[in-house]
Design a protein around this motif. Sequence first.
Motif, PDB file in Angstrom:
ATOM      1  N   SER A 171      13.868 -64.622  -3.548  1.00 14.82           N
ATOM      2  CA  SER A 171      13.971 -65.963  -2.986  1.00 14.82           C
ATOM      3  C   SER A 171      14.933 -65.988  -1.801  1.00 14.82           C
ATOM      4  N   ARG A 172      14.664 -66.870  -0.877  1.00 15.59           N
ATOM      5  CA  ARG A 172      15.569 -67.047   0.266  1.00 15.59           C
ATOM      6  C   ARG A 172      16.930 -67.554  -0.186  1.00 15.59           C
ATOM      7  N   TYR A 173      17.022 -68.064  -1.398  1.00 17.53           N
ATOM      8  CA  TYR A 173      18.283 -68.612  -1.902  1.00 17.53           C
ATOM      9  C   TYR A 173      19.072 -67.632  -2.768  1.00 17.53           C
ATOM     10  N   ALA A 174      18.475 -66.492  -3.107  1.00 19.99           N
ATOM     11  CA  ALA A 174      19.132 -65.521  -3.991  1.00 19.99           C
ATOM     12  C   ALA A 174      20.502 -65.070  -3.489  1.00 19.99           C
ATOM     13  N   PRO A 175      20.658 -64.773  -2.189  1.00 17.87           N
ATOM     14  CA  PRO A 175      21.969 -64.281  -1.754  1.00 17.87           C
ATOM     15  C   PRO A 175      23.035 -65.369  -1.595  1.00 17.87           C
ATOM     16  N   LEU A 176      22.640 -66.621  -1.710  1.00 18.94           N
ATOM     17  CA  LEU A 176      23.602 -67.710  -1.512  1.00 18.94           C
ATOM     18  C   LEU A 176      24.495 -67.885  -2.735  1.00 18.94           C
ATOM     19  N   GLU A 177      25.719 -68.237  -2.473  1.00 17.30           N
ATOM     20  CA  GLU A 177      26.689 -68.464  -3.543  1.00 17.30           C
ATOM     21  C   GLU A 177      26.291 -69.677  -4.386  1.00 17.30           C
ATOM     22  N   THR A 178      26.430 -69.552  -5.692  1.00 20.28           N
ATOM     23  CA  THR A 178      26.236 -70.679  -6.595  1.00 20.28           C
ATOM     24  C   THR A 178      27.600 -71.310  -6.839  1.00 20.28           C
ATOM     25  N   VAL A 179      27.679 -72.626  -6.636  1.00 19.98           N
ATOM     26  CA  VAL A 179      28.939 -73.343  -6.834  1.00 19.98           C
ATOM     27  C   VAL A 179      28.706 -74.494  -7.812  1.00 19.98           C
ATOM     28  N   GLN A 180      29.778 -75.090  -8.265  1.00 17.35           N
ATOM     29  CA  GLN A 180      29.671 -76.193  -9.218  1.00 17.35           C
ATOM     30  C   GLN A 180      30.410 -77.413  -8.691  1.00 17.35           C
ATOM     31  N   MET A 181      29.919 -78.553  -9.104  1.00 14.53           N
ATOM     32  CA  MET A 181      30.534 -79.813  -8.748  1.00 14.53           C
ATOM     33  C   MET A 181      30.585 -80.673 -10.007  1.00 14.53           C
ATOM     34  N   THR A 182      31.696 -81.335 -10.219  1.00 15.89           N
ATOM     35  CA  THR A 182      31.809 -82.253 -11.351  1.00 15.89           C
ATOM     36  C   THR A 182      31.531 -83.661 -10.859  1.00 15.89           C
ATOM     37  N   LEU A 183      30.565 -84.303 -11.493  1.00 21.24           N
ATOM     38  CA  LEU A 183      30.181 -85.666 -11.134  1.00 21.24           C
ATOM     39  C   LEU A 183      31.172 -86.665 -11.721  1.00 21.24           C
TER      40      LEU A 183
ATOM     41  N   GLY B 289       4.162 -56.575   1.455  1.00 21.23           N
ATOM     42  CA  GLY B 289       3.995 -56.070   0.100  1.00 21.23           C
ATOM     43  C   GLY B 289       4.349 -57.049  -0.995  1.00 21.23           C
ATOM     44  N   ASN B 290       4.630 -58.309  -0.623  1.00 21.50           N
ATOM     45  CA  ASN B 290       4.996 -59.317  -1.626  1.00 21.50           C
ATOM     46  C   ASN B 290       4.708 -60.700  -1.057  1.00 21.50           C
ATOM     47  N   ALA B 291       3.821 -61.431  -1.702  1.00 23.39           N
ATOM     48  CA  ALA B 291       3.454 -62.772  -1.240  1.00 23.39           C
ATOM     49  C   ALA B 291       4.646 -63.726  -1.235  1.00 23.39           C
ATOM     50  N   LEU B 292       5.628 -63.485  -2.121  1.00 17.49           N
ATOM     51  CA  LEU B 292       6.797 -64.365  -2.201  1.00 17.49           C
ATOM     52  C   LEU B 292       7.727 -64.233  -0.998  1.00 17.49           C
ATOM     53  N   LEU B 293       7.465 -63.259  -0.142  1.00 13.75           N
ATOM     54  CA  LEU B 293       8.286 -63.087   1.063  1.00 13.75           C
ATOM     55  C   LEU B 293       7.744 -63.877   2.255  1.00 13.75           C
ATOM     56  N   PHE B 294       6.829 -64.809   2.006  1.00 12.29           N
ATOM     57  CA  PHE B 294       6.273 -65.637   3.077  1.00 12.29           C
ATOM     58  C   PHE B 294       7.371 -66.307   3.893  1.00 12.29           C
ATOM     59  N   TRP B 295       8.477 -66.636   3.237  1.00 12.74           N
ATOM     60  CA  TRP B 295       9.571 -67.338   3.903  1.00 12.74           C
ATOM     61  C   TRP B 295      10.207 -66.476   5.000  1.00 12.74           C
ATOM     62  N   GLN B 296      10.129 -65.143   4.864  1.00 16.22           N
ATOM     63  CA  GLN B 296      10.674 -64.286   5.918  1.00 16.22           C
ATOM     64  C   GLN B 296       9.811 -64.356   7.172  1.00 16.22           C
ATOM     65  N   VAL B 297       8.498 -64.535   6.991  1.00 16.40           N
ATOM     66  CA  VAL B 297       7.606 -64.736   8.142  1.00 16.40           C
ATOM     67  C   VAL B 297       7.936 -66.083   8.793  1.00 16.40           C
ATOM     68  N   CYS B 298       8.199 -67.092   7.974  1.00 11.56           N
ATOM     69  CA  CYS B 298       8.615 -68.398   8.514  1.00 11.56           C
ATOM     70  C   CYS B 298       9.879 -68.251   9.348  1.00 11.56           C
ATOM     71  N   ASP B 299      10.883 -67.563   8.805  1.00 15.89           N
ATOM     72  CA  ASP B 299      12.138 -67.366   9.528  1.00 15.89           C
ATOM     73  C   ASP B 299      11.908 -66.667  10.860  1.00 15.89           C
ATOM     74  N   ALA B 300      11.093 -65.617  10.853  1.00 14.50           N
ATOM     75  CA  ALA B 300      10.859 -64.831  12.070  1.00 14.50           C
ATOM     76  C   ALA B 300      10.127 -65.626  13.142  1.00 14.50           C
ATOM     77  N   ASN B 301       9.449 -66.700  12.724  1.00 15.04           N
ATOM     78  CA  ASN B 301       8.679 -67.521  13.660  1.00 15.04           C
ATOM     79  C   ASN B 301       9.271 -68.918  13.829  1.00 15.04           C
ATOM     80  N   ASN B 302      10.511 -69.100  13.396  1.00 16.30           N
ATOM     81  CA  ASN B 302      11.224 -70.383  13.522  1.00 16.30           C
ATOM     82  C   ASN B 302      10.410 -71.550  12.976  1.00 16.30           C
ATOM     83  N   ALA B 303       9.804 -71.353  11.828  1.00 13.21           N
ATOM     84  CA  ALA B 303       8.947 -72.382  11.237  1.00 13.21           C
ATOM     85  C   ALA B 303       9.600 -73.017  10.025  1.00 13.21           C
TER      86      ALA B 303
END
Length: 97
Positions: free
Chosen positions: A7-19, A62-76
Amino acid sequence: MMVDPVSRYAPLETVQMTLPDGRTVAYKRRRFLPQGRTLPVLTTVTVMNGDRLDLIADRTLGNALLFWQVCDANNAMNPIELTAEPERTLRIPIPQV
């Protein structure tokens, strides 16, 4: 928080917030889009009638789930726009997983 490893979000830090009501909510930090022209290109693809971005990603990366990398490369922001016009040339980046 479960996120697919490709996922495009996998490398992002997970943080917590208290409501205000005391509940704790986990979330991923904001993802900033890269400039497509700065991503190294593996190849280019010409969109044909009926092409889908997931199939293009599977065929080239080699992976359909990497469609987002094609989006990134084409500014979409909208993946559907990338295959809406036949004969469009898409940049396929070197996978960044």
